[in-house]
Write a protein that holds these residues in place. Structure first.
Motif, short mmCIF file in Angstrom:
data_model
loop_
_atom_site.label_atom_id
_atom_site.label_comp_id
_atom_site.label_asym_id
_atom_site.label_seq_id
_atom_site.Cartn_x
_atom_site.Cartn_y
_atom_site.Cartn_z
N TYR A 1 -47.69 94.80 -13.89
CA TYR A 1 -49.11 94.93 -14.23
C TYR A 1 -49.87 93.66 -13.89
CZ TYR A 1 -53.31 95.12 -17.15
OH TYR A 1 -54.60 95.09 -17.60
N LEU A 2 -49.32 92.51 -14.32
CA LEU A 2 -49.97 91.22 -14.03
C LEU A 2 -50.03 90.97 -12.53
CD1 LEU A 2 -48.35 88.98 -16.80
CD2 LEU A 2 -50.68 89.91 -16.76
N GLN A 3 -48.98 91.35 -11.82
CA GLN A 3 -48.96 91.14 -10.38
C GLN A 3 -49.96 92.04 -9.68
OE1 GLN A 3 -45.09 91.67 -8.65
NE2 GLN A 3 -45.76 91.16 -6.58
N ARG A 4 -50.07 93.27 -10.14
CA ARG A 4 -50.99 94.22 -9.50
C ARG A 4 -52.44 93.75 -9.63
NH1 ARG A 4 -53.44 98.94 -11.34
NH2 ARG A 4 -52.25 98.89 -13.28
N HIS A 5 -52.76 93.11 -10.72
CA HIS A 5 -54.13 92.63 -10.92
C HIS A 5 -54.29 91.15 -10.59
CE1 HIS A 5 -55.71 96.31 -12.74
NE2 HIS A 5 -54.55 96.42 -13.37
N GLN A 6 -53.25 90.54 -10.02
CA GLN A 6 -53.28 89.13 -9.63
C GLN A 6 -53.73 88.20 -10.76
OE1 GLN A 6 -55.22 91.38 -7.46
NE2 GLN A 6 -53.36 91.81 -6.31
N ILE A 7 -53.33 88.54 -11.98
CA ILE A 7 -53.74 87.75 -13.14
C ILE A 7 -53.15 86.35 -13.10
CG2 ILE A 7 -53.68 87.61 -15.65
CD1 ILE A 7 -55.56 89.74 -14.53
N ASN A 8 -51.93 86.24 -12.61
CA ASN A 8 -51.28 84.92 -12.59
C ASN A 8 -52.06 83.91 -11.77
OD1 ASN A 8 -49.15 85.66 -14.24
ND2 ASN A 8 -47.90 86.42 -12.54
N ALA A 9 -52.75 84.38 -10.73
CA ALA A 9 -53.55 83.46 -9.91
C ALA A 9 -54.67 82.83 -10.73
CB ALA A 9 -54.13 84.21 -8.71
N ARG B 1 -65.07 77.01 -2.91
CA ARG B 1 -63.63 76.88 -3.08
C ARG B 1 -62.96 76.97 -1.72
NH1 ARG B 1 -61.69 77.74 -8.28
NH2 ARG B 1 -59.73 76.98 -7.35
N ASP B 2 -61.69 76.57 -1.64
CA ASP B 2 -60.99 76.60 -0.36
C ASP B 2 -60.63 78.02 0.03
OD1 ASP B 2 -58.07 77.16 -1.32
OD2 ASP B 2 -58.76 75.52 -2.58
N TYR B 3 -60.34 78.20 1.32
CA TYR B 3 -60.09 79.52 1.86
C TYR B 3 -58.85 80.17 1.24
CZ TYR B 3 -59.06 83.21 5.23
OH TYR B 3 -58.77 84.42 5.82
N ALA B 4 -57.84 79.38 0.94
CA ALA B 4 -56.62 79.92 0.35
C ALA B 4 -56.93 80.61 -0.98
CB ALA B 4 -55.59 78.81 0.15
N PHE B 5 -57.80 80.00 -1.78
CA PHE B 5 -58.17 80.61 -3.07
C PHE B 5 -59.03 81.84 -2.85
CE2 PHE B 5 -61.00 80.97 -6.78
CZ PHE B 5 -60.05 81.15 -7.78
N ILE B 6 -59.97 81.77 -1.93
CA ILE B 6 -60.87 82.89 -1.68
C ILE B 6 -60.10 84.12 -1.22
CG2 ILE B 6 -62.65 83.73 -0.07
CD1 ILE B 6 -63.91 80.93 -0.28
N SER B 7 -59.11 83.92 -0.38
CA SER B 7 -58.36 85.05 0.18
C SER B 7 -57.19 85.47 -0.69
CB SER B 7 -57.85 84.69 1.58
OG SER B 7 -57.00 83.55 1.54
N ALA B 8 -56.99 84.82 -1.84
CA ALA B 8 -55.80 85.06 -2.65
C ALA B 8 -55.79 86.42 -3.32
CB ALA B 8 -55.65 83.97 -3.70
N THR B 9 -56.96 86.92 -3.72
CA THR B 9 -57.01 88.20 -4.43
C THR B 9 -58.16 89.06 -3.90
OG1 THR B 9 -58.58 87.55 -6.17
CG2 THR B 9 -56.25 86.97 -6.51
N PRO B 10 -58.07 90.37 -4.07
CA PRO B 10 -59.17 91.25 -3.66
C PRO B 10 -60.48 90.91 -4.37
CG PRO B 10 -57.18 92.54 -4.00
CD PRO B 10 -56.88 91.15 -4.49
N HIS B 11 -60.40 90.57 -5.66
CA HIS B 11 -61.62 90.23 -6.39
C HIS B 11 -62.26 88.98 -5.82
CE1 HIS B 11 -64.47 89.71 -9.63
NE2 HIS B 11 -63.99 88.50 -9.88
N ASN B 12 -61.45 87.99 -5.46
CA ASN B 12 -61.99 86.78 -4.87
C ASN B 12 -62.69 87.08 -3.55
OD1 ASN B 12 -60.91 85.44 -7.01
ND2 ASN B 12 -59.48 84.19 -5.84
N ARG B 13 -62.10 87.94 -2.75
CA ARG B 13 -62.72 88.29 -1.46
C ARG B 13 -64.04 89.00 -1.68
NH1 ARG B 13 -57.98 90.30 2.72
NH2 ARG B 13 -56.33 88.94 1.96
N ARG B 14 -64.05 89.97 -2.59
CA ARG B 14 -65.30 90.69 -2.87
C ARG B 14 -66.37 89.73 -3.36
NH1 ARG B 14 -61.76 94.49 -5.32
NH2 ARG B 14 -62.34 93.73 -7.39
N SER B 15 -65.96 88.82 -4.24
CA SER B 15 -66.92 87.86 -4.80
C SER B 15 -67.50 86.96 -3.72
CB SER B 15 -66.23 87.01 -5.88
OG SER B 15 -65.76 87.82 -6.93
N PHE B 16 -66.64 86.48 -2.84
CA PHE B 16 -67.11 85.60 -1.77
C PHE B 16 -68.05 86.34 -0.83
CE2 PHE B 16 -66.71 83.87 2.54
CZ PHE B 16 -67.15 82.58 2.32
N LEU B 17 -67.69 87.55 -0.47
CA LEU B 17 -68.54 88.31 0.44
C LEU B 17 -69.89 88.65 -0.20
CD1 LEU B 17 -65.92 90.72 2.06
CD2 LEU B 17 -66.89 88.61 2.99
#
Length: 287
Positions: free
Chosen positions: A33-41, A78-94
């Motif tokens: 569950y945590l992995q699917r939602h990338q909570i650990n990131a 933020r750096d590109y590695a963080f932006i591309s780390a999760t789907p939510h981060n990508r949506r937020s950046f875009l």
């Protein structure tokens, strides 16, 4: 163009933690569950912030961070590695990118390097390759659409064949050049599409080469669609990355083709990217 970007990520399995008194889903462990939602990131990121700031009111710092994550402003600069780390981060950046660029004149033609300069105002280490790939693929997609429109008006087989021979060269060249210029609105849409569907586009390329069993570099459109469709369904169910809707395959099947209904890798990826762009445009407008 609307400022918000809504993209297709499924989240069907709802898991309640032990604090609610409800058991976890029998088909999904707590770790899954945590992995699917990338909570650990986000947990790792908020701990890093806490240790970096070391404020006395740590709980308030966590609350402020959580608010930023929910609002989508946590990815700014933020750096590109963080932006591309999760789907939510990508949506937020875009979303932030669209908000920043939309007020500009969308009719102004920009090169890949100029588009990269604009993107790097929000993320200084954003790599050039995704932007250049987006520009080239958008150009190739427009070429493919134009060729289909030409084909619909033609009645003589030789002319059709020569048209698609030209298309093959055009799409191949478009993936190699770096000086393609597009209207800013189109370039923005292309970058949003590339960032959102990067993994899916790679998978589509893998599908093509897997289907090219005869090593002719041309594959039946029907075979490609029949193979791509279950891959899309599987990946959409897994939620590992963004997948366009099933109507993308319907559009590929409906497209008018020469060369006995076959596609080369450039034509195929151009049409797939064009379909993804159409969905991204719908999502942008819908937001």
């Amino acid at each position: 163009m609307a400022a918000s970007l809504i993209l297709p990520f499924r989240s069907e399995v709802q898991v309640l933690g032990s604090r609610s008194g409800m058991p976890l889903s029998e088909t999904e462990t707590a770790e899954q569950y945590l992995q699917r939602h990338q909570i650990n990131a986000y947990l790792a990121d908020v701990v890093s912030h806490l240790l970096g700031e070391r404020k006395e009111r740590a709980v308030e710092s966590v609350a402020a961070y959580t608010f930023k994550v929910h609002a989508g402003t946590h990815v700014l600069h933020r750096d590109y590695a963080f932006i591309s780390a999760t789907p939510h981060n990508r949506r937020s950046f875009l979303r932030l990118l669209v908000q920043a660029i939309t007020p500009l004149d969308g009719r102004t033609h920009v090169s890949a390097d100029e588009m990269l300069d604009l993107v790097q105002l929000l993320c200084c280490d954003f790599p050039a390759e995704p932007v250049r790939a987006a520009m080239a693929r958008a150009h190739a997609a427009s070429t493919a659409v134009a060729a289909s429109q030409m084909m619909a008006a033609e009645t003589h087989r030789p002319t059709i064949s020569s048209t698609f021979a030209h298309l093959s060269l055009a799409t191949t060249a478009a993936f190699q050049v770096s000086d393609v210029q597009l209207p800013l609105a189109t370039a923005l849409l292309a970058v949003c599409t590339q960032v959102t569907f990067a993994e899916f586009l790679e998978r589509a390329g893998e599908v093509f080469y897997a289907c090219d069993t005869r090593k002719t570099l041309r594959v039946s459109r029907n075979v490609l669609c029949l193979t791509l469709q279950p891959v899309m369904t599987l990946e959409q169910d897994s939620g590992n990355f963004a997948v366009p809707p099933a109507r993308l395959v319907d559009a590929l099947l409906a497209a008018r083709l020469g060369n006995e209904g076959t596609l080369d890798i450039g034509e195929f990826l151009a049409r797939v990217f064009g379909g993804c762009m159409a969905f991204s445009e719908f999502a942008l407008a819908d937001g």
